[in-house]
Write a protein that holds these residues in place. Structure first.
Motif, short mmCIF file in Angstrom:
data_model
loop_
_atom_site.label_atom_id
_atom_site.label_comp_id
_atom_site.label_asym_id
_atom_site.label_seq_id
_atom_site.Cartn_x
_atom_site.Cartn_y
_atom_site.Cartn_z
N ASN A 47 -8.89 6.09 -17.56
CA ASN A 47 -7.75 5.37 -16.97
C ASN A 47 -7.36 5.98 -15.63
O ASN A 47 -6.99 5.27 -14.69
N LEU A 48 -7.44 7.31 -15.55
CA LEU A 48 -7.12 7.99 -14.30
C LEU A 48 -8.10 7.59 -13.21
O LEU A 48 -7.72 7.36 -12.06
N SER A 49 -9.38 7.48 -13.56
CA SER A 49 -10.40 7.08 -12.60
C SER A 49 -10.17 5.65 -12.12
O SER A 49 -10.31 5.35 -10.93
N LYS A 50 -9.80 4.77 -13.04
CA LYS A 50 -9.53 3.38 -12.66
C LYS A 50 -8.33 3.29 -11.72
O LYS A 50 -8.33 2.52 -10.76
N LYS A 51 -7.30 4.08 -12.02
CA LYS A 51 -6.11 4.09 -11.18
C LYS A 51 -6.44 4.57 -9.77
O LYS A 51 -6.00 3.98 -8.78
N THR A 52 -7.24 5.64 -9.68
CA THR A 52 -7.63 6.18 -8.38
C THR A 52 -8.43 5.16 -7.58
O THR A 52 -8.21 4.95 -6.39
N LYS A 53 -9.37 4.50 -8.24
CA LYS A 53 -10.18 3.47 -7.57
C LYS A 53 -9.31 2.32 -7.09
O LYS A 53 -9.53 1.79 -5.99
N ALA A 54 -8.34 1.93 -7.90
CA ALA A 54 -7.46 0.82 -7.54
C ALA A 54 -6.67 1.13 -6.27
O ALA A 54 -6.57 0.30 -5.36
N PHE A 55 -6.09 2.34 -6.19
CA PHE A 55 -5.31 2.71 -5.00
C PHE A 55 -6.21 2.90 -3.79
O PHE A 55 -5.80 2.63 -2.66
N PHE A 56 -7.43 3.37 -4.01
CA PHE A 56 -8.37 3.50 -2.89
C PHE A 56 -8.69 2.12 -2.31
O PHE A 56 -8.66 1.92 -1.09
N MET A 57 -9.00 1.18 -3.19
CA MET A 57 -9.32 -0.18 -2.72
C MET A 57 -8.10 -0.82 -2.06
O MET A 57 -8.24 -1.54 -1.06
N LEU A 58 -6.92 -0.56 -2.60
CA LEU A 58 -5.70 -1.12 -2.03
C LEU A 58 -5.44 -0.58 -0.63
O LEU A 58 -5.06 -1.32 0.28
N LEU A 59 -5.67 0.72 -0.44
CA LEU A 59 -5.47 1.32 0.88
C LEU A 59 -6.47 0.76 1.89
O LEU A 59 -6.10 0.46 3.03
N ILE A 60 -7.72 0.61 1.47
CA ILE A 60 -8.73 0.00 2.35
C ILE A 60 -8.32 -1.42 2.72
O ILE A 60 -8.44 -1.84 3.88
N LEU A 61 -7.82 -2.17 1.74
CA LEU A 61 -7.37 -3.55 2.00
C LEU A 61 -6.21 -3.58 2.98
O LEU A 61 -6.17 -4.45 3.87
N GLU A 62 -5.28 -2.66 2.85
CA GLU A 62 -4.13 -2.61 3.75
C GLU A 62 -4.57 -2.39 5.19
O GLU A 62 -4.10 -3.09 6.11
N PHE A 63 -5.48 -1.43 5.40
CA PHE A 63 -5.94 -1.18 6.78
C PHE A 63 -6.82 -2.32 7.27
O PHE A 63 -6.85 -2.61 8.48
N PHE A 64 -7.54 -2.96 6.37
CA PHE A 64 -8.34 -4.13 6.76
C PHE A 64 -7.44 -5.24 7.30
O PHE A 64 -7.73 -5.87 8.31
N ILE A 65 -6.34 -5.48 6.59
CA ILE A 65 -5.39 -6.51 7.02
C ILE A 65 -4.77 -6.15 8.36
O ILE A 65 -4.65 -7.00 9.27
N LEU A 66 -4.38 -4.87 8.53
CA LEU A 66 -3.78 -4.44 9.78
C LEU A 66 -4.72 -4.64 10.96
O LEU A 66 -4.33 -5.17 12.00
N ILE A 67 -5.95 -4.17 10.78
CA ILE A 67 -6.92 -4.28 11.88
C ILE A 67 -7.29 -5.74 12.14
O ILE A 67 -7.48 -6.14 13.30
N SER A 68 -7.37 -6.54 11.07
CA SER A 68 -7.69 -7.96 11.25
C SER A 68 -6.64 -8.68 12.08
O SER A 68 -6.95 -9.60 12.84
N LEU A 69 -5.38 -8.26 11.93
CA LEU A 69 -4.30 -8.91 12.69
C LEU A 69 -4.51 -8.75 14.19
O LEU A 69 -4.13 -9.64 14.98
N PHE A 70 -5.10 -7.64 14.60
CA PHE A 70 -5.33 -7.42 16.02
C PHE A 70 -6.36 -8.42 16.56
O PHE A 70 -6.34 -8.76 17.74
N PHE A 71 -7.28 -8.85 15.68
CA PHE A 71 -8.28 -9.83 16.12
C PHE A 71 -7.76 -11.26 15.99
O PHE A 71 -8.10 -12.12 16.80
#
Length: 283
Positions: free
Chosen positions: A3-27
């Motif tokens: 469960n701890l591993s799943k939680k860590t993976k989820a937050f990692f993917m969420l953080l990547i998604l957040e920066f993806f959205i931010l950078i995409s807005l510039f384009f």
């Protein structure tokens, strides 16, 4: 752990998604390209690094600082510079980005830290389950305590004699400095071979520390242990180290202590302490 591993993976993917959205807005929104938004994106990135390396409270304090700083900037622009053309996607949404990124990064960092702690705990548990010394193949300290407890129970129950022996290499660090780690390991193996040839098959053998060995001698009283002690001392004094075609007789110091079990205690740690004290009388 799963469960701890799943939680860590989820937050990692969420953080990547957040920066993806931010950078995409510039384009997607060319009006976002500018010095101000570049500074805000950089601040968000450094906030993520800060939050990842600290706990949630400090991460949110960092986000609050940026929110107050940027909010003050917007207020200053509106009051003193007369700028009122603020929009959500280019201006106000940063006030939400800071706490969201801080929270996600902090949770990711805590998840990784918790995973590392779990791994360390698993390693300790695995080490505790291991009962054999890697170098010599003798039992380790954990195995010594287990077997000693068992032999003490047998001696009390059936009235058997029981003795323990300890052998400590003196100036072990200096021995490594002289011969090096590899040669010292070779010396240890020669010691173990000589000792095993002296002891009986039913005697139990252990390596407690790098420089300390212990032996449990069932059905052996102190006089019998003294005989074994003298044999071991003679054999260890005759160890030679082969270096190619050259044989080198080793002159190293060691002490041997013996202790006969008095059948009055069942505390293995107390017995080990008494056994170690016997080294002081071997001069």
């Amino acid at each position: 752990m799963n469960n701890l591993s799943k939680k860590t993976k989820a937050f990692f993917m969420l953080l990547i998604l957040e920066f993806f959205i931010l950078i995409s807005l510039f384009f997607l929104k060319p009006d976002m390209i500018g010095q101000k938004n570049y500074i805000l994106l950089s601040a968000t990135f450094f906030l993520a690094l800060w939050s990842f390396s600290t706990d949630l409270v400090m991460a949110l304090f960092g986000a609050l600082f940026l929110v107050l700083a940027y909010g003050s900037y917007i207020l200053y622009q509106a009051i003193f510079a007369g700028v009122f053309n603020f929009t959500f996607l280019t201006d106000y949404f940063w006030l939400l980005v800071f706490p969201i990124v801080a929270y996600t990064s902090s949770q990711l960092g805590e998840g990784i830290n918790d995973s590392n702690k779990s791994i360390q705990e698993l390693r300790k548990n695995i080490q505790a389950l291991v009962r054999v010394d890697n170098l010599t193949g003798l039992g380790n300290k954990q195995k010594f305590y287990e077997d000693l407890s068992e032999e003490m129970r047998r001696a009390r129950r059936h009235g058997f004699d029981l003795s323990m022996m300890i052998v400590k290499i003196m100036f072990f660090k200096e021995l490594i400095d002289i011969y090096g780690k590899s040669k010292t390991n070779e010396i240890i193996m020669l010691m173990v071979k000589n000792i095993e040839e002296t002891l009986r098959a039913e005697d139990k053998k252990y390596r407690l520390e790098d420089d300390t060995f212990a032996f449990i001698l069932p059905n052996t009283n102190k006089n019998g242990a003294e005989v074994i002690k003298n044999r071991i001392r003679t054999n260890l004094s005759a160890i030679t180290l082969n270096s190619g075609k050259k044989e080198e007789k080793l002159n190293f110091n060691f002490k041997i202590g013996i202790l006969e079990y008095d059948q009055k205690t069942n505390d293995v740690f107390e017995i080990k302490h008494k056994l170690e004290k016997e080294l002081e009388y071997d001069v």
